[in-house]
Write an enzyme that holds these catalytic residues in place. Structure first.
Site, PDB file in Angstrom:
ATOM      1  N   LYS A  89       0.596  -1.161   0.111  1.00 19.55           N
ATOM      2  CA  LYS A  89      -0.025  -0.013  -0.216  1.00 19.55           C
ATOM      3  C   LYS A  89       1.243   1.013  -0.129  1.00 19.55           C
ATOM      4  CE  LYS A  89      -4.954  -1.438   1.998  1.00 19.55           C
ATOM      5  NZ  LYS A  89      -3.944  -3.019   1.956  1.00 19.55           N
ATOM      6  N   GLU A 111     -10.010   7.506   3.744  1.00 16.75           N
ATOM      7  CA  GLU A 111     -10.787   6.855   4.736  1.00 16.75           C
ATOM      8  C   GLU A 111     -10.084   5.389   4.619  1.00 16.75           C
ATOM      9  OE1 GLU A 111     -11.501   7.013   1.506  1.00 16.75           O
ATOM     10  OE2 GLU A 111     -11.149   4.733   0.274  1.00 16.75           O
ATOM     11  N   SER A 377       2.063 -10.090  -1.033  1.00 15.40           N
ATOM     12  CA  SER A 377       1.139  -8.268  -0.962  1.00 15.40           C
ATOM     13  C   SER A 377       1.968  -7.585   0.483  1.00 15.40           C
ATOM     14  CB  SER A 377      -0.362  -8.133  -1.811  1.00 15.40           C
ATOM     15  OG  SER A 377      -1.180  -9.346  -0.493  1.00 15.40           O
TER      16      SER A 377
HETATM   17  C1  LIG Z   1      -5.317  -4.040   1.943  1.00 15.27           C
HETATM   18  C2  LIG Z   1      -4.330  -5.031   1.553  1.00 15.27           C
HETATM   19  C3  LIG Z   1      -4.697  -5.952   0.543  1.00 15.27           C
HETATM   20  C4  LIG Z   1      -5.403  -5.649  -0.951  1.00 15.27           C
HETATM   21  O1  LIG Z   1      -6.430  -4.571  -1.312  1.00 15.27           O
HETATM   22  P1  LIG Z   1      -5.663  -4.559  -3.223  1.00 15.27           P
HETATM   23  O2  LIG Z   1      -5.998  -3.081  -3.159  1.00 15.27           O
HETATM   24  O3  LIG Z   1      -6.948  -5.414  -3.760  1.00 15.27           O
HETATM   25  O4  LIG Z   1      -4.382  -4.761  -3.502  1.00 15.27           O
HETATM   26  C5  LIG Z   1      -3.574  -7.195  -0.366  1.00 15.27           C
HETATM   27  N1  LIG Z   1      -3.480  -7.729   0.156  1.00 15.27           N
HETATM   28  C6  LIG Z   1      -2.206  -6.811   1.762  1.00 15.27           C
HETATM   29  C7  LIG Z   1      -1.676  -7.146   2.593  1.00 15.27           C
HETATM   30  C8  LIG Z   1      -3.316  -5.552   1.938  1.00 15.27           C
HETATM   31  O5  LIG Z   1      -2.611  -5.117   2.882  1.00 15.27           O
END
Ligand SMILES: *Cc1c(COP(=O)(O)O)cnc(C)c1O
Length: 393
Positions: A89, A111, A377
């Site tokens: 993020k 938000e 992610s």
């Molecule tokens: C917020 C988040 C997501 C989901 O958000 P996307 O916009 O779909 O990427 C996925 N993995 C992690 C670790 C997150 O913090």
């Protein structure tokens, strides 16, 4: 077929800017300026420098030897979990705080649902010395108290949204109201590839550094810059958009999007938007979303807070409708088991969102020589409580 945004702000039939008239000047200012600002050498230089020295990029592309052996294919993990703040993020919030500065803004609003995007926003506001106000549903504030504390520690003000279901969509309404009232000095940082045009495209471009790096790293390790598969979990879709971006038009690279099926796609407790969604408007764009017959948005459910969103970004709606990406749904149970498996096979505890992407190997088999890149992610520290409860650790 074009999988990028077109000059009208659409991905195929999806996207656009469906906003109240009062918000038009704010969104229009961004639309008219974002590409020009992103192309400025001074912007690029500062963005790249911060990604390197502050976020810690490039994130490694790690060949997961034991996981690969188990599933008899070549699995690489793109380590976004190693970024500062523990997920992808921050790539976007760094980009947007610089965008805000170039637009002459001094005040940031955002938000947040589970608080992850709020923390990433509060982080970059502290970095730049900007005022930061994060709207969060009152119920979410109670559920995610550690993230509220993090945001406060970073100097942000967290304002509770007390209307409606007191969750994400109510926080979004409050943030939009704030922006309407403060059009001159305020930039609204949206946390995924959602919202009115140009947000989905702008956020995708900031996250595109993920696939840019994958190409270079794969070339060095496998002597090809194209994997056979790129796999990512999809909440709003930003980590997936970043992992796919530079492969969108390479149709020999297969894209796999993994959604949260919660307790089962048809259980009534799910967030499998592509399977359950129909065309509608959410957060200012036309996309696929979960709704009742008369168009009321349905409350989604997933064990993972980051995938618990009733829509998907318009890029992903188009990737689904066009068949460019394959969509797979993974239940809570499947995800949790995959998270435990990665921990014990590779010594990496993933975020529960990411665990969904890791769970595809029980639904889908790959060839021995396939190169499968999974976008890792985020890290699982934030989810430890959940893993402990689930596995009685
Ligand atoms: C917020 C988040 C997501 C989901 O958000 P996307 O916009 O779909 O990427 C996925 N993995 C992690 C670790 C997150 O913090």
């Amino acid at each position: 077929m074009n999988y990028n945004i077109n000059n009208k702000g659409y991905y195929g039939d999806f996207g656009g800017a469906f906003i109240p008239e009062m918000l038009y000047p704010n969104v229009e200012e961004l639309r008219l300026n974002y590409l020009e600002i992103m192309r400025k050498p001074s912007f690029k230089k500062e963005f790249e420098q911060l990604l390197k020295d502050y976020v810690g990029r490039p994130s490694p592309l790690y060949f997961a030897k034991r996981l690969s052996k188990k599933y008899n294919t070549k699995i690489y993990l793109k380590r976004e979990d190693l970024n500062h703040t523990g997920a992808h993020k921050v790539n976007n919030t760094i980009g947007q705080i610089l965008m805000a500065q170039h637009l002459g803004k001094t005040r940031i609003i955002a938000e947040t649902g589970a608080g992850q995007h709020g923390v990433a926003t509060a982080t970059v506001c502290a970095l730049m010395g900007m005022q930061c106000i994060v709207y969060m549903g009152e119920i979410d504030m109670a559920r995610q108290a550690p993230n509220v504390a993090r945001m406060k520690m970073l100097g942000a003000e967290v304002r509770p949204a007390k209307s409606g279901s007191k969750t994400l969509k109510d926080a979004t309404n409050e943030a939009i109201r704030d922006w309407i009232n403060n059009p001159i000095d305020t930039h609204y940082i949206i946390g995924s590839v959602v919202g009115p045009h140009p947000y989905p495209d702008m956020v995708a471009r900031f996250q595109a550094v993920i696939s840019e790096e994958i190409k270079v790293q794969l070339k060095a390790q496998e002597n090809t810059d194209k994997p056979d598969y790129v796999v990512a979990c999809v909440g709003g879709g930003s980590n997936a958009a970043g992992a796919y971006y530079h492969f969108l038009n390479d149709t020999d690279v297969n894209l796999i999007a993994v959604e949260a099926a919660g307790k089962g796609v048809y259980s009534g407790e799910s967030a499998a938007t592509s399977m359950l969604g129909r065309e509608g408007i959410i957060h200012g764009s036309k996309t696929l979303l979960m709704q009742t017959d008369d168009g009321q948005i349905t409350e989604p459910y997933s064990i993972s807070a980051g995938l618990d969103y009733p829509g998907i970004g318009p890029m992903h709606a188009h990737l689904y409708a066009s068949g460019r990406a394959e969509f797979i749904s993974i239940t809570d149970d499947e995800a949790m088991i995959a998270g435990l498996e990665l921990s014990q096979l590779e010594g990496i505890i993933p975020a529960i969102e990411t665990s969904h992407a890791l769970a595809i190997f029980n639904q889908k088999t790959f060839q021995k020589n396939d190169i499968v890149v999974i976008n890792l992610s985020g890290r699982g520290d934030k989810d430890l409580e959940n893993y402990i409860d689930y596995f009685k650790l």
